[in-house]
Design a protein around this motif. Structure first.
Motif, short mmCIF file in Angstrom:
data_model
loop_
_atom_site.label_atom_id
_atom_site.label_comp_id
_atom_site.label_asym_id
_atom_site.label_seq_id
_atom_site.Cartn_x
_atom_site.Cartn_y
_atom_site.Cartn_z
N ARG A 121 -7.10 2.31 1.21
CA ARG A 121 -5.90 1.67 1.74
C ARG A 121 -6.16 1.02 3.10
O ARG A 121 -5.69 -0.08 3.38
CB ARG A 121 -4.77 2.70 1.89
CG ARG A 121 -4.25 3.25 0.58
CD ARG A 121 -3.12 4.25 0.81
NE ARG A 121 -2.75 4.92 -0.42
CZ ARG A 121 -1.86 4.46 -1.28
NH1 ARG A 121 -1.25 3.31 -1.04
NH2 ARG A 121 -1.57 5.12 -2.38
N LEU A 132 0.80 -1.22 0.00
CA LEU A 132 0.00 0.00 0.00
C LEU A 132 0.83 1.27 0.00
O LEU A 132 0.35 2.33 -0.39
CB LEU A 132 -0.94 -0.01 1.21
CG LEU A 132 -1.97 -1.14 1.23
CD1 LEU A 132 -2.77 -1.13 2.51
CD2 LEU A 132 -2.90 -1.05 0.03
N TYR A 160 -7.47 -3.14 -2.64
CA TYR A 160 -7.19 -1.71 -2.82
C TYR A 160 -7.58 -1.25 -4.22
O TYR A 160 -8.18 -0.18 -4.40
CB TYR A 160 -5.71 -1.41 -2.57
CG TYR A 160 -5.35 0.01 -2.93
CD1 TYR A 160 -5.70 1.06 -2.08
CD2 TYR A 160 -4.71 0.31 -4.13
CE1 TYR A 160 -5.41 2.37 -2.41
CE2 TYR A 160 -4.42 1.62 -4.47
CZ TYR A 160 -4.76 2.65 -3.60
OH TYR A 160 -4.48 3.93 -3.95
#
Length: 268
Positions: free
Chosen positions: A184, A27, A178
């Protein structure tokens, strides 16, 4: 005894939480470090394979032979080893290939729509991957916990190897979620929670097997654990390292993992 259980559980929790590390890398990192990832997966495989054949299976064979005689004891050890492979293989075959969380996803996939499936399917893929990964992590949690309960120093490298192996799994769950949601936080927590199946597996193993634990059962479990780890190494870790395109990094990692494990066992 209570302190030993807590130590073993803590080590298993550490291995499971590494899934969250994979989520964070996916992420927030900009690019995948292919060489490091391939070498790490290879090192993890080297550690698991060396421990399986040189420690767990060999020790189980010796201990069972002392109780049942050489031929019968060796037979029991081999059957337990193959049984461990059969169990993890059966679990793996139940996972649809296109939704297998061990299918390699990369950080770059988030910025490349062509690298991922249609977004209409990504929610399903992400959640199924998390569920399947959680089920897959249950026996790994038992492996770490029961080994730590029997011999804590031997369980430390096993936990580290499983933790390394959990990092790309965290990426594989976080990336599609995501990409589908743009959230996130959601992608991280779903991936993170799937890793907590490892300590759950530890608790299940402890409470189910505790009343039946004998030295002979511990030896059979050790041989079965060896089978599980060999299968994970050959079916997941090394193929994943190959998919990251760094063959020599992976092989060097395997050799280094075996060497480190060999000298660690000698020094311990």
């Amino acid at each position: 005894m209570e302190q030993e259980v807590l130590r073993a559980f803590g080590l298993t929790l550490f291995a499971g939480l590494a899934t969250g590390i994979g989520s964070l890398i996916a992420l927030f990192a900009k690019r995948t470090n292919f060489g490091l990832l391939a070498a790490s997966l290879g090192l993890s495989a080297g550690v698991m394979i060396y421990i399986s054949f040189m420690e767990l299976l060999g020790r189980a064979q010796v201990d069972l032979s002392a109780t049942y005689g050489e031929r019968l004891g060796t037979t029991y050890a081999i059957l337990a080893f193959l049984g461990g492979i059969a169990i993890i293989m059966a679990l793996d075959f139940l996972i649809p290939e296109e939704e297998n969380p061990h299918e390699v996803h990369m950080i770059e996939d988030m910025d490349d729509p062509d690298a991922m499936p249609d977004t209409s399917r990504l929610h399903r893929v992400g959640f199924l991957s998390a569920l399947i990964l959680a089920l897959h992590n249950l026996p790994e949690g038992m492996v770490t916990f029961l080994t730590a309960l029997n011999e804590f120093s031997l369980a430390i490298p096993i936990a580290i190897a499983i933790a390394i192996h959990n990092i790309p799994e965290g990426i594989s769950v976080a990336v599609p979620i995501y990409y589908a949601t743009g959230d996130r936080s959601r992608a991280f927590w779903i991936s993170f929670l799937s890793g907590l199946a490892e300590p759950v597996g530890a608790l299940l193993g402890y409470f189910i097997l505790r009343p039946f634990i004998t030295p002979e059962l511990i030896s059979i479990i050790n041989a079965g654990i060896a089978g599980v780890m060999v299968f994970i190494s050959l079916d997941e870790l090394l193929p994943a390292a190959q998919q990251y395109g760094k063959h020599h990094h992976a092989i060097v990692g395997v050799v280094v993992g075996m060497a480190v494990m060999a000298f660690t066992l000698v020094l311990l």
